[in-house]
Motif scaffolding. Sequence first.
Motif, short mmCIF file in Angstrom:
data_model
loop_
_atom_site.label_atom_id
_atom_site.label_comp_id
_atom_site.label_asym_id
_atom_site.label_seq_id
_atom_site.Cartn_x
_atom_site.Cartn_y
_atom_site.Cartn_z
N LYS A 61 0.83 -1.21 0.00
CA LYS A 61 0.00 0.00 0.00
C LYS A 61 0.86 1.26 0.00
CE LYS A 61 -3.93 -2.16 2.32
NZ LYS A 61 -4.65 -2.29 3.58
N ARG A 62 1.95 1.24 0.79
CA ARG A 62 2.83 2.41 0.85
C ARG A 62 3.48 2.66 -0.50
NH1 ARG A 62 7.43 1.09 3.82
NH2 ARG A 62 8.65 1.23 1.95
N LEU A 63 3.96 1.60 -1.16
CA LEU A 63 4.59 1.74 -2.47
C LEU A 63 3.58 2.25 -3.50
CD1 LEU A 63 6.91 -1.39 -2.64
CD2 LEU A 63 7.59 1.00 -2.37
N GLU A 64 2.35 1.80 -3.41
CA GLU A 64 1.31 2.26 -4.33
C GLU A 64 1.07 3.77 -4.14
OE1 GLU A 64 -1.17 1.82 -7.48
OE2 GLU A 64 0.08 0.25 -6.63
N ARG A 65 1.01 4.20 -2.86
CA ARG A 65 0.84 5.64 -2.58
C ARG A 65 2.03 6.43 -3.10
NH1 ARG A 65 -0.90 3.87 2.56
NH2 ARG A 65 1.17 4.32 3.36
N GLU A 66 3.25 5.93 -2.87
CA GLU A 66 4.45 6.62 -3.33
C GLU A 66 4.49 6.70 -4.85
OE1 GLU A 66 7.79 4.63 -1.54
OE2 GLU A 66 7.33 5.45 0.46
N LYS A 67 4.09 5.63 -5.51
CA LYS A 67 4.05 5.64 -6.98
C LYS A 67 3.06 6.68 -7.47
CE LYS A 67 1.80 2.71 -9.66
NZ LYS A 67 1.31 1.48 -10.25
N TYR A 68 1.88 6.71 -6.86
CA TYR A 68 0.86 7.68 -7.25
C TYR A 68 1.38 9.10 -7.04
CZ TYR A 68 -3.39 10.46 -7.10
OH TYR A 68 -4.33 11.43 -7.31
N THR A 69 2.03 9.35 -5.90
CA THR A 69 2.57 10.68 -5.61
C THR A 69 3.66 11.04 -6.61
OG1 THR A 69 2.07 10.41 -3.27
CG2 THR A 69 3.67 12.09 -3.83
N GLU A 72 2.02 11.88 -9.85
CA GLU A 72 1.26 13.12 -9.69
C GLU A 72 2.17 14.35 -9.72
OE1 GLU A 72 -2.38 15.16 -9.11
OE2 GLU A 72 -2.04 13.05 -9.52
N TYR A 73 3.36 14.24 -9.12
CA TYR A 73 4.25 15.40 -9.02
C TYR A 73 5.51 15.25 -9.87
CZ TYR A 73 1.24 16.86 -5.24
OH TYR A 73 0.15 17.26 -4.53
N ALA A 74 5.44 14.44 -10.91
CA ALA A 74 6.61 14.18 -11.76
C ALA A 74 7.13 15.45 -12.44
CB ALA A 74 6.27 13.14 -12.82
N ASN A 75 6.26 16.39 -12.75
CA ASN A 75 6.67 17.59 -13.47
C ASN A 75 6.97 18.77 -12.56
OD1 ASN A 75 6.41 16.35 -15.99
ND2 ASN A 75 4.20 16.66 -15.95
N GLU A 76 7.08 18.52 -11.27
CA GLU A 76 7.29 19.62 -10.32
C GLU A 76 8.60 20.37 -10.59
OE1 GLU A 76 7.22 20.40 -5.51
OE2 GLU A 76 7.38 18.36 -6.25
N LYS A 77 9.70 19.65 -10.82
CA LYS A 77 10.98 20.31 -11.09
C LYS A 77 10.91 21.14 -12.36
CE LYS A 77 13.99 16.97 -8.81
NZ LYS A 77 15.04 15.98 -8.99
N PHE A 78 10.26 20.59 -13.37
CA PHE A 78 10.11 21.33 -14.62
C PHE A 78 9.32 22.61 -14.39
CE2 PHE A 78 7.79 22.19 -18.59
CZ PHE A 78 8.87 22.39 -19.44
N ALA A 79 8.23 22.48 -13.66
CA ALA A 79 7.38 23.65 -13.38
C ALA A 79 8.17 24.71 -12.60
CB ALA A 79 6.14 23.23 -12.61
N LYS A 80 8.96 24.29 -11.62
CA LYS A 80 9.77 25.25 -10.85
C LYS A 80 10.76 25.98 -11.75
CE LYS A 80 9.65 23.30 -6.20
NZ LYS A 80 10.43 22.69 -5.12
N ASP A 81 11.31 25.27 -12.74
CA ASP A 81 12.26 25.91 -13.65
C ASP A 81 11.58 26.85 -14.64
OD1 ASP A 81 14.45 24.74 -12.46
OD2 ASP A 81 14.55 23.06 -13.87
#
Length: 183
Positions: A61-69, A72-81
């Motif tokens: 369950k924890r790995l599933e949540r981490e994968k989803y997160t 969900e936030y994969a483009n965060e670094k790109f957005a910050k740049d």
Amino acid sequence: MSEEKNDIKNEEIQEDVEVTNEEAQADEQAVENEFDLLQNELNTLKDKYARVHADFENIKKRLEREKYTAVEYANEKFAKDMVPVIDSLEGALKSVATDADKAELFDKLKEGIELTYKQFLTSLEKHGVTMVSHDEPFDPNIHNAIQSVDSEDVESGQIVQTFQTGYKYKERPLREAMVVVAN
């Protein structure tokens, strides 16, 4: 005398029966003890199994949540740049609103747009997005030949002009470059 022999034999049989009964009881007790030990071991193993299974389910369950997160936030670094690029464009828009000399304003605006363009390209390159070079030989995987022309300056099959720049993400084309190719 025969009665005596019978009595002795009966006593011996009786003793043998008693010894056999005692041995049977001892064996039965040993079996019960072994059964109790095995039952305790089985209960211990069932408990361990239940705990390991519960731990596995929790990890799953924890790995599933981490994968989803992560997705969900994969483009965060790109957005910050991209935020500084937006800031630069905002600054350019604010500079247009001033009452400055038109020629000076145009030069500053041009310089600001060039700097913002470079900043944008640098941010894209940082995330694996690169321009298809204008100097590359024609490659149908990254170039789209929209026209062919006769040219004495360039060899046949080489790029004469680029109409639209192409982009790659790492090695995959995002958009093919639209080019004119020499005959």
